[in-house]
Design a protein around this motif. Structure first.
Motif, mmCIF file in Angstrom:
data_model
loop_
_atom_site.group_PDB
_atom_site.id
_atom_site.type_symbol
_atom_site.label_atom_id
_atom_site.label_comp_id
_atom_site.label_asym_id
_atom_site.label_seq_id
_atom_site.Cartn_x
_atom_site.Cartn_y
_atom_site.Cartn_z
ATOM 1 N N GLU A 135 1.438 12.299 -10.342
ATOM 2 C CA GLU A 135 1.417 11.030 -10.042
ATOM 3 C C GLU A 135 2.845 10.874 -9.346
ATOM 4 O O GLU A 135 3.582 10.949 -9.772
ATOM 5 C CB GLU A 135 1.186 9.812 -11.015
ATOM 6 N N ILE A 136 2.699 10.649 -8.125
ATOM 7 C CA ILE A 136 3.918 10.290 -7.201
ATOM 8 C C ILE A 136 4.219 8.834 -7.293
ATOM 9 O O ILE A 136 5.471 8.271 -7.619
ATOM 10 C CB ILE A 136 4.136 10.697 -5.693
ATOM 11 N N SER A 137 3.171 8.010 -7.052
ATOM 12 C CA SER A 137 3.569 6.527 -6.846
ATOM 13 C C SER A 137 2.372 5.787 -7.279
ATOM 14 O O SER A 137 1.357 6.008 -6.706
ATOM 15 C CB SER A 137 4.093 6.060 -5.623
ATOM 16 N N PRO A 143 -3.920 -1.355 -1.983
ATOM 17 C CA PRO A 143 -3.794 -1.976 -3.327
ATOM 18 C C PRO A 143 -4.471 -1.071 -4.514
ATOM 19 O O PRO A 143 -4.062 -1.104 -5.556
ATOM 20 C CB PRO A 143 -4.314 -3.402 -3.270
ATOM 21 N N CYS A 144 -5.807 -0.462 -3.896
ATOM 22 C CA CYS A 144 -6.508 0.088 -4.714
ATOM 23 C C CYS A 144 -6.281 1.553 -5.114
ATOM 24 O O CYS A 144 -7.097 2.382 -6.014
ATOM 25 C CB CYS A 144 -8.179 0.188 -4.385
ATOM 26 N N LYS A 145 -5.366 1.943 -4.460
ATOM 27 C CA LYS A 145 -5.013 3.510 -4.573
ATOM 28 C C LYS A 145 -3.521 4.059 -4.878
ATOM 29 O O LYS A 145 -2.753 3.361 -4.883
ATOM 30 C CB LYS A 145 -5.225 4.091 -3.245
ATOM 31 N N ALA A 146 -3.593 5.252 -5.792
ATOM 32 C CA ALA A 146 -2.186 5.459 -6.129
ATOM 33 C C ALA A 146 -1.970 7.108 -5.544
ATOM 34 O O ALA A 146 -2.921 7.504 -5.072
ATOM 35 C CB ALA A 146 -2.335 5.886 -7.504
ATOM 36 N N LEU A 147 -0.765 7.435 -5.191
ATOM 37 C CA LEU A 147 -0.461 8.487 -4.347
ATOM 38 C C LEU A 147 -0.063 9.749 -5.299
ATOM 39 O O LEU A 147 0.734 9.525 -6.369
ATOM 40 C CB LEU A 147 0.912 8.480 -3.702
ATOM 41 N N CYS B 28 10.537 -5.619 1.573
ATOM 42 C CA CYS B 28 9.794 -4.682 2.489
ATOM 43 C C CYS B 28 10.786 -4.042 3.320
ATOM 44 O O CYS B 28 11.336 -4.660 4.205
ATOM 45 C CB CYS B 28 8.745 -5.591 3.305
ATOM 46 N N GLY B 29 10.625 -2.872 3.330
ATOM 47 C CA GLY B 29 11.824 -2.052 4.400
ATOM 48 C C GLY B 29 13.156 -1.910 3.956
ATOM 49 O O GLY B 29 14.023 -1.173 4.536
ATOM 50 N N HIS B 30 13.329 -2.256 2.597
ATOM 51 C CA HIS B 30 14.668 -2.404 1.917
ATOM 52 C C HIS B 30 14.945 -1.534 0.830
ATOM 53 O O HIS B 30 15.980 -1.320 0.484
ATOM 54 C CB HIS B 30 15.250 -3.803 1.978
ATOM 55 N N ALA B 31 13.949 -1.210 0.180
ATOM 56 C CA ALA B 31 13.825 -0.571 -0.959
ATOM 57 C C ALA B 31 14.744 0.830 -0.825
ATOM 58 O O ALA B 31 14.481 1.338 0.073
ATOM 59 C CB ALA B 31 12.552 -0.406 -1.760
ATOM 60 N N ALA B 32 15.196 1.417 -1.943
ATOM 61 C CA ALA B 32 15.912 2.888 -1.974
ATOM 62 C C ALA B 32 14.831 3.938 -1.528
ATOM 63 O O ALA B 32 15.284 4.931 -1.142
ATOM 64 C CB ALA B 32 16.891 2.924 -3.112
ATOM 65 N N ALA B 33 13.580 3.783 -2.183
ATOM 66 C CA ALA B 33 12.794 4.892 -1.805
ATOM 67 C C ALA B 33 11.538 4.190 -1.369
ATOM 68 O O ALA B 33 11.291 3.217 -1.831
ATOM 69 C CB ALA B 33 12.525 5.600 -3.269
ATOM 70 N N LEU B 34 10.692 5.093 -0.481
ATOM 71 C CA LEU B 34 9.568 4.615 -0.170
ATOM 72 C C LEU B 34 8.556 4.119 -1.130
ATOM 73 O O LEU B 34 7.927 3.016 -1.115
ATOM 74 C CB LEU B 34 8.825 5.629 0.818
ATOM 75 N N GLU B 35 8.441 5.049 -2.480
ATOM 76 C CA GLU B 35 7.677 4.593 -3.342
ATOM 77 C C GLU B 35 7.784 3.164 -3.866
ATOM 78 O O GLU B 35 6.837 2.539 -4.382
ATOM 79 C CB GLU B 35 7.680 5.528 -4.377
ATOM 80 N N VAL B 36 9.044 2.934 -3.961
ATOM 81 C CA VAL B 36 9.565 1.669 -4.690
ATOM 82 C C VAL B 36 9.327 0.503 -3.706
ATOM 83 O O VAL B 36 8.694 -0.607 -4.064
ATOM 84 C CB VAL B 36 10.952 1.601 -4.998
#
Lengths: 163, 251
Positions: A135-137, A143-147, B28-36
């Motif tokens: 799981e990456i994220s 909203p319904c999906k994880a990466l 939005c657009g400011h976090a350190a990583a895309l996932e965050v």
């Protein structure tokens, strides 16, 4: 000719709704996704329920259902949104799950109500079938999906979150 | 006649979610990583969705023609009844995570209890929202441990963030007349009763995060009466600008 109340049966209505795609994931219908909860032939109401409270597709889904009913000559049928019981990914049909997988989205594990187990089992890569995945994220494109990522074929993929 | 206590109860439920959702959207657009970035904004989206339901219900109860948008965009700070914790500024990522941790763990317990409300609409909203909030709790708890048990710098920043937000925790467990009436009618939640479970949950995570459990702080209250910190006004000025400058503007 105006049809009498009670003469529109659920099968007829569900057949119309089975052709309404989800706006985000068009390979699966709103019926297969479990959004359509049923049709009450006496009140002539289609009951729908949102997936996530903030899902931006909710309004589009309601409008698509409205348009499909109108196009089938069923304009007098009302569409009503109900929150309870809360939508669960367990309501996604077997056919729906197979379509998600073929589309490249790992279907959600069964077992709503078992939070400790949620997301713990490795997803199966929809591309190569490997269970060697990470799981990456947990929050991703919708909203319904994880990466997730497959460590075998290196492909990233979406997984429908258990909900 | 308007059921005033129920109206305020629904309003508070919506205001807590709306204000925190707006705060998170600032990332939005400011976090350190895309996932965050995706995580914070998705949590914000869940909360704003929950607010739409709760404020819509409040508007129906009020019966004055105000819908969720009307209540969100055309009320001043004094008429907002959110708790003080959710309006606190984002600060750095550590401060944002500390706020999320303290709120989401309370939110989960509160909604779990509210799902048994005698008011069918509130019960349905709570049962739905709590599933979403389970993910918020996991996210916040995971990051608490990752930052607290991370580098000296991440530990220090998280500690500072916890210090900032901790003084607003007491308010979450204090009921007023509205709460008391709602509890009596079987609609609301006895907030004080959530405290033991809350402490157990957060102490577990704080231990894993190598953080001391903060000392109980004198309660700072006022949010539920419309007495807010200066931060809320700034938040509203941004959130409400368009509808204030161009009332009724639509896409």
């Amino acid at each position: 000719m105006q049809r009498e109340i009670g003469t529109i049966d659920a099968q007829e209505v569900m057949a119309v709704l089975a052709a309404v795609p989800d706006p985000e994931i068009p390979v699966i219908s709103v019926v297969e996704l479990g959004i359509v909860r049923g049709f009450d032939p006496l009140r002539e109401v289609v009951i729908i329920t949102p997936t996530y409270s903030g899902c931006p597709a909710t309004l589009v889904i309601e409008q698509s259902i409205r348009a499909a009913l109108d196009a089938a000559g069923l304009s007098r049928i009302l569409v009503k949104t109900e929150l309870a019981p809360a939508w669960s990914t367990d309501w996604i049909t077997q056919a729906g799950r197979a379509k998600l997988l073929a589309y490249g989205i790992a279907p959600p594990p069964l077992g709503d109500g078992a939070p400790s187990l949620r997301n713990r089992l490795a997803a199966q890569c929809p591309q190569c079938g490997s269970h060697n995945t990470t799981e990456i994220s947990r929050f991703a494109s919708t909203p319904c999906k994880a990466l997730w990522r497959c460590n075998a074929c290196q492909e990233p993929f979406d997984r429908f979150k258990c909900h | 006649m308007i059921d005033q206590p129920l109206f305020h109860y629904a309003l508070r439920l919506g205001d807590d979610s709306l204000i925190l959702g707006q705060r998170l959207s600032e990332w939005c657009g400011h976090a350190a990583a895309l996932e965050v970035d995706l995580s914070l904004t998705n949590i914000g989206l869940d909360l704003i969705g929950q607010a739409t339901s709760a404020l819509g219900y409040a508007g129906d109860l009020e019966g004055a023609g105000r819908d969720a948008d009307g209540l969100a965009f055309h009320r001043d700070a004094l008429d907002y009844e959110n708790c003080l914790l959710v309006e606190q500024p984002n600060g750095d990522f550590g401060q944002t995570i500390a706020r999320q941790f303290l709120f989401s763990n309370w939110h989960w317990l509160f909604l779990s209890a509210l799902a048994a409300s005698k008011d069918a609409t509130l019960a349905a909203m709570a049962a739905k929202s709590v599933k979403e909030v389970s993910y918020h709790v996991e996210f916040a708890n995971d990051w608490m441990v990752r930052l607290g048990d991370g580098t000296p710098e991440s530990h220090q920043r998280l500690s500072a963030g916890l210090d900032w937000n901790w003084r607003f925790v007491e308010e979450l467990f204090i009921g007023d007349d509205v709460d008391n009436e709602m509890v009596q009618r079987g609609i609301g939640v006895d907030k004080a009763s959530l405290r033991a479970a809350y402490d157990a949950r957060i102490i577990d995570v704080l231990n894993d995060a190598n953080l001391p459990v903060p000392k109980k702080h004198r309660a700072i209250t006022g949010g539920r009466r419309g007495h807010h910190s200066e931060h809320l006004g700034h938040l509203l000025s941004q959130m409400q600008f368009l509808q204030r400058a161009y009332p009724g503007a639509s896409w």
